[in-house]
Write a protein that holds these residues in place. Structure first.
Motif, mmCIF file in Angstrom:
data_model
loop_
_atom_site.group_PDB
_atom_site.id
_atom_site.type_symbol
_atom_site.label_atom_id
_atom_site.label_comp_id
_atom_site.label_asym_id
_atom_site.label_seq_id
_atom_site.Cartn_x
_atom_site.Cartn_y
_atom_site.Cartn_z
ATOM 1 N N TYR B 146 0.813 -1.219 0.000
ATOM 2 C CA TYR B 146 0.000 0.000 0.000
ATOM 3 C C TYR B 146 0.849 1.274 0.000
ATOM 4 N N ALA B 156 -0.566 -0.137 -4.264
ATOM 5 C CA ALA B 156 -1.939 -0.408 -4.693
ATOM 6 C C ALA B 156 -2.515 0.792 -5.432
ATOM 7 N N ALA B 157 -2.260 1.989 -4.890
ATOM 8 C CA ALA B 157 -2.807 3.195 -5.516
ATOM 9 C C ALA B 157 -2.247 3.369 -6.924
ATOM 10 N N LEU B 159 -1.106 1.018 -8.930
ATOM 11 C CA LEU B 159 -1.678 -0.009 -9.822
ATOM 12 C C LEU B 159 -3.104 0.351 -10.224
ATOM 13 N N ARG B 160 -3.857 0.897 -9.265
ATOM 14 C CA ARG B 160 -5.250 1.240 -9.559
ATOM 15 C C ARG B 160 -5.336 2.342 -10.606
ATOM 16 N N ASN B 161 -4.337 3.221 -10.593
ATOM 17 C CA ASN B 161 -4.373 4.317 -11.552
ATOM 18 C C ASN B 161 -3.717 3.974 -12.879
ATOM 19 N N PHE B 167 -1.303 -6.668 -11.794
ATOM 20 C CA PHE B 167 -1.092 -6.902 -10.373
ATOM 21 C C PHE B 167 -0.520 -8.296 -10.223
#
Lengths: 551, 173, 103
Positions: B146, B156-157, B159-161, B167
């Protein structure tokens, strides 16, 4: 509510596999107890007085009905049919077997729950105002930032072996329901003159053996810098914090000994180095998290208020419950319903599996399936339509969940004390039960008004006694349980640490002492004064004289 | 004791030289920070790799001026519960730009390895009871991270963007 | 020297247990082995240390007891609670609680 994506889910799933392996290695002796202990603690597993204890994280006190049902199920299947809601908005099971714990964690992971960082010298489960998102006076829903902090602090590689535990609380309101000034870091959301959102940052509050009301070290931190500022503060703490004396290792001692000003300078200097790095979340990710906390689709009916007025007029007991346990909601036609876990003579914060299931069903029926846990060890249904309150209350009655005592003397905080806790010096629960029974008359309690009574069974102060209008601390005196009384503490926005009123009382005299204090207050209060107000006006003397005489 | 480097068990080519012994002219030598301070000119003038072992509680600033001269910095963990070395490691990597070998020494056990790696350690004098070969699995226990840290794994942030970044499990980079 | 028994928590389920003469561990303090002199106390400790290395128990320590009318009673209230169960939940006491009855 926040919902896990595949990344969040993978972490809790892999954590279960990792813990299963750690338990296996402990069982085969590959890990000694000394090596295993920090690992189990970071999964919420203690060894207590009678058995292992599992502390389940309820991040910022928000639960879905599905999650509550899972907790009820775990209590039934793996424990002894009950759980204990704590002053950190968590839930404790008192009798799990070590060999079952990996399965229990897997059950939790199946409903997006975990027990990560509910113990150990790491950043603990973050807490928040239980009225987040529904309080009429809030600037922003603090759960957005609590979730951001939850993710950032989860398995933080640099801050998993801190000098001591580290607790962060967030509120979005001026009315402090989260005791932010008694946390290692407290955050109060506010807007500056330009209307921008940010936080007042408080560092170095705490209870325990050396209580401090935390000082504000920054009046306004722009919200986009939240994580870099926290990282700077934690880094200063991690590098400076004492490893030689666990009683001096909390950040409150460091701030106190360094001086708030110098400490602030150190944090600001570290922050200057990292404030524009990738520590802070990108706007897109923040928005993604914020979107989970959008209000539900309220459907207030036009005549909800009128119907409630009729019901209040017709049923005096219902009206009493509404008066004490129901709070205003930011949306017209809705209310916040508090469910007291303090029945007269009961164990504060305990709930049976049946009660948990009942609350879950009520949340589905009346509150968009959402439940909150409060640091005062009660539950909340945050979105109840005004004209549903009567039906809600009737069901609560049949589960002994309708006690109309919120904020009154029998709505006590009590730690588990020597009945469960390996650290305790004295029992807390039976003292709470006896006080509750002494003041069982609801009219009498209501006449006394707001009175925050808080009981701890040892100096670690899990029962927040320092912050009680009346605080009770259990001590061991040559093998006998004694109770020291403090007066004038507050965990709210007018935070203060209570003063010791005089010599401690033995177990069988402490309830009488509390009654004497209450009677003294009733004698000298002026109109509209709470116990705390009277104490602050007149000081300790009249109470001390009433307890110990004038000699 | 096994040496783990870059997630593999490997032979240790460095020798530790105590404060009384002569430093050999050839081969990697690790000296104490006290010895380094005393004999810096001589040690830095050797035509062989040199490393320094910090003391418990030393921050990165004690070697701030020597970053480019050092090939190895050893950060001690007197007990695995003393977490100061995690901050020291991150600062050496992220602030002082140390690119040499960053070695965790002392009470270095299996379950702390992945945290240490995230903070910038690339070698470990492994002292756990779990077999070292089995302990390597620790690096792959948890896939998601994270936070941004010294290992530069995508958080995580991030990868989300950037959903194009798949992942995946536990790899650096 | 006061009389002592050896107490610990069982590793796998965490429950409070006491060392018995036949080297087993019992949840019932009444069957525990009482040591009254230094030699027997040390012998208890040696046997218990083996149980720690065998991963059977954790957190072992000696507790002081009084033997009254044939009953073994801890002298400290904390140990009395450990031996009997939470004082506020008679239904969960060692005497009354039946595992599985509430599930």
């Amino acid at each position: 509510m926040y919902m896990y994506d595949e990344i969040d889910q993978s972490l809790v799933d892999e954590r279960v596999i990792q813990f299963r392996d750690q338990v296996n290695r402990r069982m085969t002796g590959e890990l000694s107890e000394d090596e295993f202990k920090p690992l189990r603690l970071m999964n919420g597993v203690y060894l207590q007085l009678h058995a292992y204890m599992l502390r389940v994280a309820i991040p910022y006190g928000t639960l879905s009905s599905e999650q509550m049902r899972k907790l009820a199920w775990i209590a039934k299947k793996y424990d002894r049919n009950y759980g204990h809601f704590t002053t950190r908005q968590n839930l404790q099971f008192n009798w799990p077997k070590l060999e079952d714990l990996p399965d229990i964690l897997a059950e939790l992971a199946s409903v997006q729950m975990h027990a990560l960082q509910t113990s150990g010298n790491c950043i603990r489960n973050v807490t928040a105002d239980q009225f987040a998102g529904v309080a009429a006076d809030e600037v922003v829903d603090p759960r957005i930032y609590a979730e951001i902090i939850r993710q950032w602090s989860t398995l933080h590689p640099e801050f998993t072996y801190l000098p001591r535990k580290f607790k962060i609380a967030v509120t979005g309101s001026e009315i402090d329901r989260a005791a932010v000034r008694f946390h290692d870091i407290g955050l109060i959301a506010k807007r500056n003159g330009a209307g921008e959102l940010g936080f007042e940052v408080i560092i170095g509050g705490g209870l325990g053996r050396t209580p401090f009301v935390g000082p504000t070290i920054r009046d306004f931190l722009p919200e986009r810098h939240l994580l870099s500022y926290l990282e700077a503060a934690l880094r200063v703490y991690n590098q400076l914090g004492r490893r030689d004396n666990m009683y001096k290792a909390r950040i409150k001692i460091q701030v106190h000994e360094t001086g708030a000003e110098t400490f602030t300078e150190m944090v600001e200097a570290e922050w200057a180095q990292i404030r524009d790095t990738a520590v802070d979340l990108a706007a897109g990710e923040k928005q993604r998290i914020a979107d989970f906390f959008r209000p539900p689709r309220y459907r207030a009916s036009a005549d909800a208020e009128a119907q409630l007025r009729l019901q209040l007029r017709d049923d005096r007991n219902f009206a009493r419950w509404v008066e004490t346990n129901v709070a205003p909601h930011k949306v017209t036609g809705y209310r916040i319903a508090n469910i007291s876990l303090k029945p007269i003579g009961g164990i504060p914060g305990d709930a049976s599996s049946e009660q948990m299931d009942a609350v879950a069903a009520l949340a589905d029926r009346f509150s968009f399936s959402e439940i909150r846990v409060t640091h005062e060890q009660n539950l909340v249904l945050p979105h109840v339509r005004a004209d549903d309150l009567y039906a809600l209350w009737q069901t609560l009655k049949s589960y002994d969940l309708d006690t109309p005592n919120l904020g009154e003397i029998s709505d006590m905080i009590a730690c588990p004390g020597m009945d469960y806790c390996a650290l305790a010096n004295a029992r807390s629960i039976p003292v709470a039960q006896q006080i509750s029974e002494r003041f069982a008359d609801l009219d009498r309690q209501h006449n006394i008004g707001e009175l925050k009574l808080k009981i701890s069974g040892c100096i670690n102060a899990c029962g927040h006694h320092h912050a009680g209008h009346i605080g009770i601390l259990g001590v061991d005196r040559k093998g006998e349980e004694y109770y020291q009384i403090t007066l004038g503490g507050s965990g709210a926005e007018d935070a203060s640490v209570g003063d010791i009123v005089g010599p401690a009382f033995p177990y069988d005299k402490v309830v009488d002492a509390v009654e004497t204090l209450v009677d003294t207050y009733l004698d000298i209060r002026t109109d509209g004064e709470r116990f705390l107000d009277t104490y602050r006006r007149v000081g300790k003397t009249p109470f001390k004289e009433a307890l110990y005489g004038t000699d | 004791m096994a040496l783990i480097k870059n997630r593999e068990i490997t032979e240790d080519h460095w020798v530790r030289i105590d404060d009384e012994s002569a430093v050999p002219a050839e081969g990697g030598a690790i000296v104490s920070i006290a010895r380094w301070r005393k004999d810096r000119a001589v040690l830095a003038g050797r035509n062989a790799p040199i490393g320094v072992e910090l003391e418990s509680g030393d921050g990165p600033e004690v070697v701030a001026d020597d970053i480019v001269r050092l090939d190895l910095i050893a950060v001690p963990f007197a007990t695995f519960r003393d977490g100061r070395g995690y901050s020291t490691a991150r600062l050496l990597r992220e602030r002082y730009g140390f690119t040499g070998e960053l070695r965790a020494v002392g009470n270095v056990l299996r379950d702390q390895l992945p945290l240490m790696e995230r903070c910038g350690f690339d070698s470990f004098e492994y002292a756990g009871r779990t077999d070292a070969a089995k302990a390597l699995k620790a690096f792959r226990d948890i896939s998601a991270v994270y936070q941004t840290a010294a290992d530069r794994r995508a958080s995580a942030a991030a990868l989300r963007n950037h959903p194009s970044k798949a992942f995946s499990n536990g790899t650096c980079g | 020297m006061s009389q002592q028994v050896l107490s610990a928590n069982r590793l796998n389920d965490g429950l409070v247990v006491y060392l018995v003469a036949d080297d087993t561990w019992s949840e019932d303090i009444e069957v525990s082995e009482v040591a009254g002199d230094e030699g027997s106390v040390n012998a208890l400790l040696t046997r218990a240390t083996q149980a720690v290395s065998d991963q059977k128990i954790v957190d072992l320590y000696l507790i002081e007891v009084a033997v009254v009318g044939g009953e073994i009673r801890p002298t400290k209230y904390r140990e009395f609670i450990r031996a009997t169960g939470p004082s506020v939940r008679a239904d969960l006491s060692k005497q009354n609680y039946v595992p599985g009855a509430d599930a």
